[in-house]
Design a protein around this motif. Structure first.
Motif, PDB file in Angstrom:
ATOM      1  N   HIS A  92       0.866  -1.383  -0.082  1.00 50.83           N
ATOM      2  CA  HIS A  92       0.112  -0.089   0.028  1.00 50.83           C
ATOM      3  C   HIS A  92       0.892   1.386   0.064  1.00 50.83           C
ATOM      4  N   ASP A  93       2.083   1.214   0.562  1.00 50.73           N
ATOM      5  CA  ASP A  93       3.047   2.213   0.609  1.00 50.73           C
ATOM      6  C   ASP A  93       3.555   2.616  -1.086  1.00 50.73           C
ATOM      7  N   GLY A  94       3.035   1.772  -1.944  1.00 48.81           N
ATOM      8  CA  GLY A  94       3.518   2.121  -3.622  1.00 48.81           C
ATOM      9  C   GLY A  94       4.972   1.645  -3.516  1.00 48.81           C
ATOM     10  N   VAL A  95       5.911   1.301  -2.766  1.00 49.10           N
ATOM     11  CA  VAL A  95       7.175   0.864  -3.356  1.00 49.10           C
ATOM     12  C   VAL A  95       7.134  -0.246  -4.140  1.00 49.10           C
ATOM     13  N   LEU A  96       7.861  -0.108  -5.159  1.00 53.79           N
ATOM     14  CA  LEU A  96       7.980  -1.125  -6.267  1.00 53.79           C
ATOM     15  C   LEU A  96       9.063  -2.058  -5.892  1.00 53.79           C
ATOM     16  N   MET A  97       8.857  -3.538  -6.307  1.00 49.62           N
ATOM     17  CA  MET A  97      10.022  -4.270  -5.734  1.00 49.62           C
ATOM     18  C   MET A  97      10.848  -4.694  -7.164  1.00 49.62           C
ATOM     19  N   TRP A  98      10.624  -4.029  -8.328  1.00 51.91           N
ATOM     20  CA  TRP A  98      11.220  -4.246  -9.279  1.00 51.91           C
ATOM     21  C   TRP A  98      11.482  -3.027  -9.860  1.00 51.91           C
ATOM     22  N   PRO A  99      12.423  -2.870 -10.961  1.00 52.09           N
ATOM     23  CA  PRO A  99      12.764  -1.559 -11.735  1.00 52.09           C
ATOM     24  C   PRO A  99      11.603  -1.166 -12.948  1.00 52.09           C
ATOM     25  N   SER A 100      10.599  -0.911 -12.518  1.00 52.17           N
ATOM     26  CA  SER A 100       9.535  -0.836 -13.436  1.00 52.17           C
ATOM     27  C   SER A 100       9.580   0.234 -14.620  1.00 52.17           C
ATOM     28  N   GLU A 101       8.977  -0.273 -15.731  1.00 50.45           N
ATOM     29  CA  GLU A 101       9.073   0.683 -16.902  1.00 50.45           C
ATOM     30  C   GLU A 101       8.064   1.760 -16.660  1.00 50.45           C
ATOM     31  N   THR A 102       7.223   1.908 -15.484  1.00 51.23           N
ATOM     32  CA  THR A 102       6.357   2.815 -15.160  1.00 51.23           C
ATOM     33  C   THR A 102       6.555   3.256 -13.749  1.00 51.23           C
ATOM     34  N   PRO A 103       7.662   4.142 -13.587  1.00 58.23           N
ATOM     35  CA  PRO A 103       7.802   4.402 -12.091  1.00 58.23           C
ATOM     36  C   PRO A 103       6.655   5.357 -11.405  1.00 58.23           C
ATOM     37  N   ASN A 104       6.845   5.447 -10.039  1.00 60.77           N
ATOM     38  CA  ASN A 104       5.822   6.166  -9.311  1.00 60.77           C
ATOM     39  C   ASN A 104       5.925   7.516  -9.939  1.00 60.77           C
ATOM     40  N   PRO A 105       4.730   8.364 -10.096  1.00 58.52           N
ATOM     41  CA  PRO A 105       4.651   9.490 -10.730  1.00 58.52           C
ATOM     42  C   PRO A 105       4.921  10.618  -9.779  1.00 58.52           C
ATOM     43  N   TRP A 151      11.312   5.388  -5.620  1.00 54.89           N
ATOM     44  CA  TRP A 151      10.280   4.715  -5.072  1.00 54.89           C
ATOM     45  C   TRP A 151      10.298   3.417  -5.447  1.00 54.89           C
ATOM     46  N   SER A 152      11.385   2.800  -5.942  1.00 56.35           N
ATOM     47  CA  SER A 152      11.647   1.361  -6.532  1.00 56.35           C
ATOM     48  C   SER A 152      12.791   0.746  -6.588  1.00 56.35           C
ATOM     49  N   SER A 153      13.052  -0.343  -6.509  1.00 54.34           N
ATOM     50  CA  SER A 153      14.319  -1.147  -6.323  1.00 54.34           C
ATOM     51  C   SER A 153      14.917  -1.001  -7.575  1.00 54.34           C
ATOM     52  N   GLN A 154      16.041  -0.648  -7.784  1.00 50.58           N
ATOM     53  CA  GLN A 154      16.590  -0.913  -9.300  1.00 50.58           C
ATOM     54  C   GLN A 154      17.568  -2.336  -9.224  1.00 50.58           C
ATOM     55  N   ARG A 155      17.360  -2.983  -8.239  1.00 50.73           N
ATOM     56  CA  ARG A 155      17.700  -4.491  -8.394  1.00 50.73           C
ATOM     57  C   ARG A 155      16.269  -5.094  -8.606  1.00 50.73           C
ATOM     58  N   TYR A 193      -1.795   3.869 -14.299  1.00 51.47           N
ATOM     59  CA  TYR A 193      -0.572   3.449 -13.602  1.00 51.47           C
ATOM     60  C   TYR A 193      -0.828   1.914 -13.077  1.00 51.47           C
ATOM     61  N   ALA A 194      -1.840   1.644 -12.449  1.00 53.83           N
ATOM     62  CA  ALA A 194      -2.054   0.123 -12.044  1.00 53.83           C
ATOM     63  C   ALA A 194      -2.105  -1.058 -13.131  1.00 53.83           C
ATOM     64  N   GLU A 195      -2.942  -0.313 -14.043  1.00 58.12           N
ATOM     65  CA  GLU A 195      -3.076  -1.133 -15.486  1.00 58.12           C
ATOM     66  C   GLU A 195      -1.586  -1.588 -15.925  1.00 58.12           C
ATOM     67  N   ALA A 196      -0.996  -0.676 -16.105  1.00 60.26           N
ATOM     68  CA  ALA A 196       0.411  -0.752 -16.831  1.00 60.26           C
ATOM     69  C   ALA A 196       1.286  -1.725 -15.787  1.00 60.26           C
ATOM     70  N   HIS A 197       1.114  -1.674 -14.501  1.00 61.87           N
ATOM     71  CA  HIS A 197       1.903  -2.641 -13.706  1.00 61.87           C
ATOM     72  C   HIS A 197       1.646  -3.811 -13.637  1.00 61.87           C
TER      73      HIS A 197
END
Length: 446
Positions: free
Chosen positions: A130-143, A149-153, A206-210
């Motif tokens: 719920h805090d929005g932190v991504l556990m992967w380096p997403s193509e769609t970063p947090n706006p 706000w995401s792991s680069q690993r 954003y959620a759809e893309a993820h």
């Protein structure tokens, strides 16, 4: 092969695959930023709190450490008081930075070893809580926060590899309904919880893309959404159709649209009772989900004194399986990915028990008479094994080697883990030894 359309009628044709019905035991991985402050009051699970003390108490005093950001946003809550005392004016972003730095040192091979030894057949990883932190380096970063706000690993890929190398199927959890970087902090009731779901176009896209990225990159077998979906579920049916068309063996949980599933207007393969062992309906597949303690995320407040004892854990699992369900048992990892030893012990104990009693569990189905009892009052749960035999799992220890079970089905009896056939006289079975070293032992009949 069936082609699925994004309609309830079409999606409802999807049958729960045998692998999921056969698996019985899955592992849930909550490795979240909340593991840095690692605090939540220890006590009752939030659903018990809501029933007994009111829903506001369930949120102000939630034992869920992964909800820390929301908890400290509620004035006067135990977490807010703890935060002021220990962390002062520290912002949540500081915890994000600490967490992502610690995650760089994670040893994925250790998870692989634990998963392999647990006896579980699938693993579901939290990819965004719920805090929005991504556990992967997403193509769609947090706006709002961007790449910080995401792991680069790519922790998701490494967990997927660890699970599959251990022989498990892999699934992804994604909080589609809540993202506090958009809105919603300060949730204190069920109403404010569902009111916190962002319904705007930006979050929906954003959620759809993820979700589409997670499916494309990691090819999961389980889609485990949480809380709900933006725009009142719009797009979820298309997502499911695309998923099934690419992976007919995949499964989708009921949390894209709780209410629609209950009303019979939205699709799900299975229900997800949380901290409850009640099935969701006589014809509905269900998966009980819970932590080893009363938190999903890691908290320093929990430990051996508050984790479910191994005997209770195995007994609960047996009851869930005999009722036709799966157990998704969660571990809460520390910031560097370490799983607390007391949690590891329980996962390893499950694996050890399953190594002896697995024939009664894996691939089983509920027996038409699912519950009997011994003359001393121990509960006996029955399943139909994949091999055609009937299995009677005795919950508790007998005071004598002469075990009397009224209504025990006819047939030759063997004790799992013991090679010789047991002596039987009607409903009385003579045990070769009194199995004192296990909370549940199993008789094979037939």
């Amino acid at each position: 092969m069936t082609h699925y359309e994004p309609t309830f009628a079409s999606l409802s044709q999807h049958e729960v695959p045998n692998w999921f019905q056969d698996a019985k035991f899955g592992i849930f991985s909550h490795w979240t930023v909340g593991s840095v402050p690692a605090f939540a009051p220890v006590g009752k699970d939030p659903f018990t709190l809501a029933r007994e003390e009111g829903e506001e108490k369930a949120f102000t005093h939630t034992p869920y450490a992964e909800w820390y950001w929301n908890s400290i946003s509620i004035p006067g809550s135990p977490a807010a008081e703890h935060h002021a005392k220990v962390w002062g004016n520290c912002e949540y972003e500081t915890f994000v930075n600490i967490f992502l730095e610690a995650a760089k040192g994670w040893d994925a091979s250790r998870w692989e070893q634990i998963l392999a030894a647990s006896g579980a057949k699938y693993c579901v990883m939290v990819t965004k809580h719920h805090d929005g932190v991504l556990m992967w380096p997403s193509e769609t970063p947090n706006p709002v926060h961007g790449e910080k706000w995401s792991s680069q690993r790519d922790l998701v890929q490494e967990c997927a590899d660890a699970a599959r190398n251990a022989g498990l199927r892999f699934g992804v959890y994604y909080s589609g309904g809540i993202d506090w970087t958009f809105q919603g902090l300060g949730i204190t009731s069920w109403g404010t919880l569902f009111g916190a779901i962002p319904q705007d176009d930006t979050y929906h896209a954003y959620a759809e893309a993820h979700w589409h990225e997670l499916i494309r990159k990691y090819q999961p077998d389980v889609l485990w959404n949480d809380i709900g979906y933006p725009r009142f579920g719009e797009g979820a049916a298309q997502l499911m159709a695309d998923f099934y068309n690419g992976n007919p063996e995949g499964v989708v949980n009921d949390r894209f649209d709780f209410i629609g599933v209950m009303q019979g207007t939205s699709h799900a393969d299975y229900g997800t009772p949380e901290y409850s062992t009640e099935s969701v309906g006589p014809k509905k597949m269900f998966e009980v989900t819970r932590g080893i303690g009363t938190s999903f995320g890691y908290t320093q407040e929990e430990g051996e004194h508050s984790y479910m004892p191994i005997a209770e854990l195995i007994t609960m699992f047996v009851n869930i399986v005999a009722d036709g369900g799966n157990l998704l048992l969660n571990y809460g990892a520390m910031p560097g990915g370490e799983i607390p030893w007391a949690q590891q012990m329980r996962l390893l104990a499950m694996g050890q028990w399953l190594s002896i009693n697995g024939d009664a569990i894996y691939g089983s189905r509920p027996h038409e008479v699912s519950k009997l009892s011994t003359s001393e009052g121990q509960v006996v749960r029955l399943t139909k094994g994949a091999d055609g035999a009937i299995y009677a799992m005795v919950c508790g220890r007998s005071s004598t080697a002469n075990l009397v079970i009224d209504g025990l089905p006819a047939g030759a009896v063997h004790l799992l883990g013991y090679k010789n056939q047991l002596k039987r006289d009607g409903n009385t079975v003579v045990l070769p030894v009194r199995p004192d070293d296990t909370p549940v032992y199993t008789l094979r009949i037939g």
